[in-house]
Design a protein around this motif. Structure first.
Motif, mmCIF file in Angstrom:
data_model
loop_
_atom_site.group_PDB
_atom_site.id
_atom_site.type_symbol
_atom_site.label_atom_id
_atom_site.label_comp_id
_atom_site.label_asym_id
_atom_site.label_seq_id
_atom_site.Cartn_x
_atom_site.Cartn_y
_atom_site.Cartn_z
ATOM 1 N N GLY A 93 19.154 48.141 13.024
ATOM 2 C CA GLY A 93 19.969 47.718 11.901
ATOM 3 C C GLY A 93 19.316 46.605 11.102
ATOM 4 O O GLY A 93 20.004 45.699 10.615
ATOM 5 N N PHE A 94 17.990 46.630 10.994
ATOM 6 C CA PHE A 94 17.266 45.623 10.230
ATOM 7 C C PHE A 94 17.834 45.554 8.814
ATOM 8 O O PHE A 94 18.031 46.580 8.161
ATOM 9 N N ASP A 95 18.079 44.352 8.322
ATOM 10 C CA ASP A 95 18.726 44.153 7.017
ATOM 11 C C ASP A 95 17.684 44.212 5.905
ATOM 12 O O ASP A 95 17.086 43.207 5.528
ATOM 13 N N TRP A 96 17.479 45.397 5.368
ATOM 14 C CA TRP A 96 16.489 45.575 4.302
ATOM 15 C C TRP A 96 16.938 44.915 3.007
ATOM 16 O O TRP A 96 16.099 44.453 2.208
ATOM 17 N N VAL A 97 18.242 44.886 2.774
ATOM 18 C CA VAL A 97 18.743 44.259 1.544
ATOM 19 C C VAL A 97 18.376 42.782 1.521
ATOM 20 O O VAL A 97 17.975 42.239 0.483
ATOM 21 N N ALA A 98 18.476 42.124 2.655
ATOM 22 C CA ALA A 98 18.109 40.707 2.728
ATOM 23 C C ALA A 98 16.597 40.520 2.751
ATOM 24 O O ALA A 98 16.078 39.511 2.240
ATOM 25 N N TYR A 99 15.885 41.483 3.327
ATOM 26 C CA TYR A 99 14.435 41.323 3.520
ATOM 27 C C TYR A 99 13.680 41.150 2.204
ATOM 28 O O TYR A 99 12.853 40.238 2.081
ATOM 29 N N GLU A 366 6.514 24.072 1.150
ATOM 30 C CA GLU A 366 6.509 25.324 1.909
ATOM 31 C C GLU A 366 7.643 25.375 2.927
ATOM 32 O O GLU A 366 8.308 26.403 3.079
ATOM 33 N N LYS A 367 7.882 24.278 3.646
ATOM 34 C CA LYS A 367 8.982 24.259 4.606
ATOM 35 C C LYS A 367 10.313 24.528 3.918
ATOM 36 O O LYS A 367 11.172 25.252 4.442
ATOM 37 N N ARG A 368 10.492 23.943 2.751
ATOM 38 C CA ARG A 368 11.742 24.168 2.000
ATOM 39 C C ARG A 368 11.839 25.613 1.505
ATOM 40 O O ARG A 368 12.938 26.165 1.395
ATOM 41 N N SER A 369 10.692 26.207 1.203
ATOM 42 C CA SER A 369 10.718 27.588 0.718
ATOM 43 C C SER A 369 11.264 28.534 1.781
ATOM 44 O O SER A 369 11.841 29.573 1.446
ATOM 45 N N HIS A 370 11.083 28.207 3.058
ATOM 46 C CA HIS A 370 11.676 29.020 4.128
ATOM 47 C C HIS A 370 13.199 29.041 3.986
ATOM 48 O O HIS A 370 13.829 30.105 4.089
ATOM 49 N N GLY A 371 13.787 27.866 3.751
ATOM 50 C CA GLY A 371 15.237 27.792 3.582
ATOM 51 C C GLY A 371 15.701 28.515 2.338
ATOM 52 O O GLY A 371 16.716 29.219 2.363
ATOM 53 N N TRP A 372 14.966 28.354 1.245
ATOM 54 C CA TRP A 372 15.327 29.044 0.004
ATOM 55 C C TRP A 372 15.221 30.560 0.171
ATOM 56 O O TRP A 372 16.067 31.308 -0.334
ATOM 57 N N ALA A 373 14.189 31.001 0.885
ATOM 58 C CA ALA A 373 14.016 32.436 1.103
ATOM 59 C C ALA A 373 15.164 32.994 1.944
ATOM 60 O O ALA A 373 15.715 34.059 1.644
ATOM 61 N N LYS A 374 15.532 32.261 2.990
ATOM 62 C CA LYS A 374 16.642 32.708 3.834
ATOM 63 C C LYS A 374 17.943 32.763 3.039
ATOM 64 O O LYS A 374 18.711 33.726 3.156
ATOM 65 N N ALA A 375 18.167 31.746 2.203
ATOM 66 C CA ALA A 375 19.378 31.722 1.383
ATOM 67 C C ALA A 375 19.406 32.892 0.409
ATOM 68 O O ALA A 375 20.456 33.503 0.184
ATOM 69 N N ALA A 376 18.247 33.220 -0.173
ATOM 70 C CA ALA A 376 18.172 34.357 -1.100
ATOM 71 C C ALA A 376 18.504 35.656 -0.377
ATOM 72 O O ALA A 376 19.217 36.520 -0.912
ATOM 73 N N GLY A 377 18.008 35.804 0.865
ATOM 74 C CA GLY A 377 18.309 36.999 1.624
ATOM 75 C C GLY A 377 19.783 37.104 1.976
ATOM 76 O O GLY A 377 20.380 38.182 1.859
ATOM 77 N N VAL A 378 20.380 35.987 2.389
ATOM 78 C CA VAL A 378 21.809 35.982 2.722
ATOM 79 C C VAL A 378 22.646 36.317 1.490
ATOM 80 O O VAL A 378 23.585 37.112 1.555
ATOM 81 N N ARG A 383 26.120 40.013 -1.343
ATOM 82 C CA ARG A 383 26.483 40.715 -2.568
ATOM 83 C C ARG A 383 26.539 42.215 -2.336
ATOM 84 O O ARG A 383 27.410 42.928 -2.838
ATOM 85 N N TYR A 384 25.583 42.719 -1.566
ATOM 86 C CA TYR A 384 25.559 44.158 -1.291
ATOM 87 C C TYR A 384 26.783 44.570 -0.478
ATOM 88 O O TYR A 384 27.416 45.591 -0.768
ATOM 89 N N ARG A 390 33.834 47.293 -1.804
ATOM 90 C CA ARG A 390 34.687 47.750 -2.906
ATOM 91 C C ARG A 390 34.595 49.247 -3.070
ATOM 92 O O ARG A 390 35.579 49.935 -3.293
ATOM 93 N N GLU A 391 33.352 49.776 -2.933
ATOM 94 C CA GLU A 391 33.199 51.216 -3.035
ATOM 95 C C GLU A 391 33.957 51.938 -1.922
ATOM 96 O O GLU A 391 34.601 52.942 -2.135
ATOM 97 N N GLU A 392 33.877 51.375 -0.706
ATOM 98 C CA GLU A 392 34.526 51.983 0.435
ATOM 99 C C GLU A 392 36.045 51.970 0.253
ATOM 100 O O GLU A 392 36.727 52.951 0.543
ATOM 101 N N THR A 393 36.592 50.865 -0.304
ATOM 102 C CA THR A 393 38.038 50.784 -0.529
ATOM 103 C C THR A 393 38.490 51.855 -1.513
ATOM 104 O O THR A 393 39.507 52.510 -1.320
ATOM 105 N N ALA A 394 37.714 52.062 -2.551
ATOM 106 C CA ALA A 394 38.066 53.071 -3.548
ATOM 107 C C ALA A 394 38.056 54.461 -2.936
ATOM 108 O O ALA A 394 38.915 55.294 -3.217
ATOM 109 N N LEU A 395 37.086 54.725 -2.072
ATOM 110 C CA LEU A 395 36.991 56.043 -1.462
ATOM 111 C C LEU A 395 38.112 56.281 -0.458
ATOM 112 O O LEU A 395 38.511 57.410 -0.207
ATOM 113 N N GLU A 396 38.588 55.170 0.133
ATOM 114 C CA GLU A 396 39.613 55.315 1.159
ATOM 115 C C GLU A 396 40.997 55.571 0.570
ATOM 116 O O GLU A 396 41.931 55.899 1.294
#
Length: 414
Positions: A93-99, A366-378, A383-384, A390-396
């Motif tokens: 279940g690797f999170d590609w959207v965050a990656y 660079e150390k701070r960029s790790h945190g920024w990168a993680k935040a961007a992934g989260v 968002r996804y 929302r899509e699932e609720t509409a279908l249900e």
């Protein structure tokens, strides 16, 4: 390698790979430092060294290992292929959207900062080369600096790294990162036929060297790292069995020395290799395999692993990415700052300055960029999920209640 694999938690053995990355970064610095001397063999414009001279000894003997910059970049590529692919094959279940946003931010924030820093070094002193046209220093100097160079340098995919030479390799890092799903799937597909996968990678590298194709010459090294990632348990099991045998030290030493010599094999043939271009291309095709041998040796041979886990190597590993990004503009700046002095004098100032700047760059950005990168992934993952929910609720809306509950439960597991 044995097919029997025993799942085990992440090992501290991977810490040693940080030390290997640190050594590779230091070698790249030495490589570019020597390039400021137009007589250094292998420099653009064609350096030469009389047999028996100091330049000859550090270019055409095993001492070449300490200035094998291009080959060390291949080691970087194999390491990236390994450590970036490993979470994909380790976690279901690797999170590609965050990656994707996480990886792009992780690479591009330090790159953009290094470009701005490089622009400051370039603008500090007029870079009018006193060396002949075609030398590395002349090619890497920017006598007519303007803001356009900043834009071109940040554009890894379509620009150029005129003001920061090492950025050429970050283009391949970014392309690999974006194509990681393909690399991972193919590596998993050849899991049982890993020898064939390595042969394919070396063949493509040979073809790339022969045809002058960067895609073929450099991207297969990432695939070699990905193959090691999917075979990591097998690598560890084989290493454990070897380490239980009396011949463990001679065997590991042979792998380490053999891989190191194979990495620099074209240089060991001396200047005459230029008269045998097909041999040169064939040996370049084996460089990813040599890099993989070094990686496996560092993972498996306990004394070597202890060396790379030591404080000096770990420190070098900590600053390795920053050092790689910042050192060339500083070396060029130092060369112009000490113009007229013997070629090695600027290096006595430039190399320590590059280390000091890379330490600051690591901790301040660079150390701070790790945190920024993680935040961007989260953020991207949330968002996804919000959109998907929302899509699932509409279908249900038209489903029976028990079916809707089942859908919600499944979504929770995902």
């Amino acid at each position: 390698m044995d097919e029997t694999t025993t799942p085990r938690p992440a090992s501290s053995r991977l810490t040693a790979l940080d030390g290997l990355r640190g050594l590779a970064a230091v070698i790249v610095v030495f490589h570019h430092a020597m390039y400021t001397n137009p007589d250094f063999p292998g420099t653009p414009g064609g350096g030469s060294a009389p047999v028996g001279s100091a330049m000859w000894w550090i270019s055409y003997t095993p001492l070449k290992f300490m200035t094998a910059g291009v080959e060390s970049v291949i080691v970087f590529f194999v390491l990236s292929g390994l450590v970036v692919t490993l979470p994909v094959v380790r976690h279901r279940g690797f999170d590609w959207v965050a990656y994707f946003p996480r990886r792009v931010v992780r690479l591009m924030v330090p790159v953009a900062a290094s470009v701005l820093l490089a622009a400051a070094w370039v603008a500090a002193i007029p870079q009018i080369s006193t060396q002949a046209s075609g030398t590395w220093l002349s090619n890497s100097s920017t006598p007519n600096f303007s803001w356009e160079y900043i834009v071109k340098a940040v554009d890894l995919l379509g620009g150029d790294g005129q003001i920061n030479n090492p950025l050429w390799s970050l283009r391949w890092e970014l392309l690999f990162s974006l194509a990681l799903p393909v690399f991972a799937v193919v590596a998993i597909a050849v899991r049982k036929w890993w020898i064939g996968g390595l042969v394919l990678a070396c063949t493509l590298t040979w073809l790339g060297s022969r045809a002058g194709s960067g895609e073929l010459e450099y991207l297969p090294a990432f695939f070699v790292g990905a193959v090691i990632a999917v075979r990591m348990d097998a690598v560890r099991n084989v290493a454990d069995r070897i380490n239980a045998r009396w011949y463990r030290h001679p065997l590991w030493a042979a792998l380490t020395v053999g891989s190191g010599l194979l990495l620099i094999a074209p240089w060991l043939f001396g200047p005459g290799i230029a008269q045998l271009p097909e041999l040169g291309h064939a040996l370049k095709g084996l460089v990813p395999l040599a890099a993989a041998g070094l990686v496996v040796a560092v993972l498996g041979w306990k004394p070597l692993r202890a060396v790379f886990e030591s404080r000096p190597f770990q420190f070098a590993g900590t600053i390795s990415f920053s050092l790689y990004l910042v050192h060339v503009p500083i070396l060029i700046f130092s060369t112009y700052l000490f113009a007229g002095e013997p070629w090695f004098v600027p290096l006595l100032f430039g190399i320590p300055l590059a280390v000091a700047v890379s330490v600051a760059f690591t901790w301040l950005l660079e150390k701070r960029s790790h945190g920024w990168a993680k935040a961007a992934g989260v953020w991207a993952s949330e968002r996804y999920r919000a959109w998907f929910g929302r899509e699932e609720t509409a279908l249900e809306a038209g489903r029976p209640a028990e079916e809707r509950e089942g859908s919600r439960e499944s979504a929770g597991h995902r």
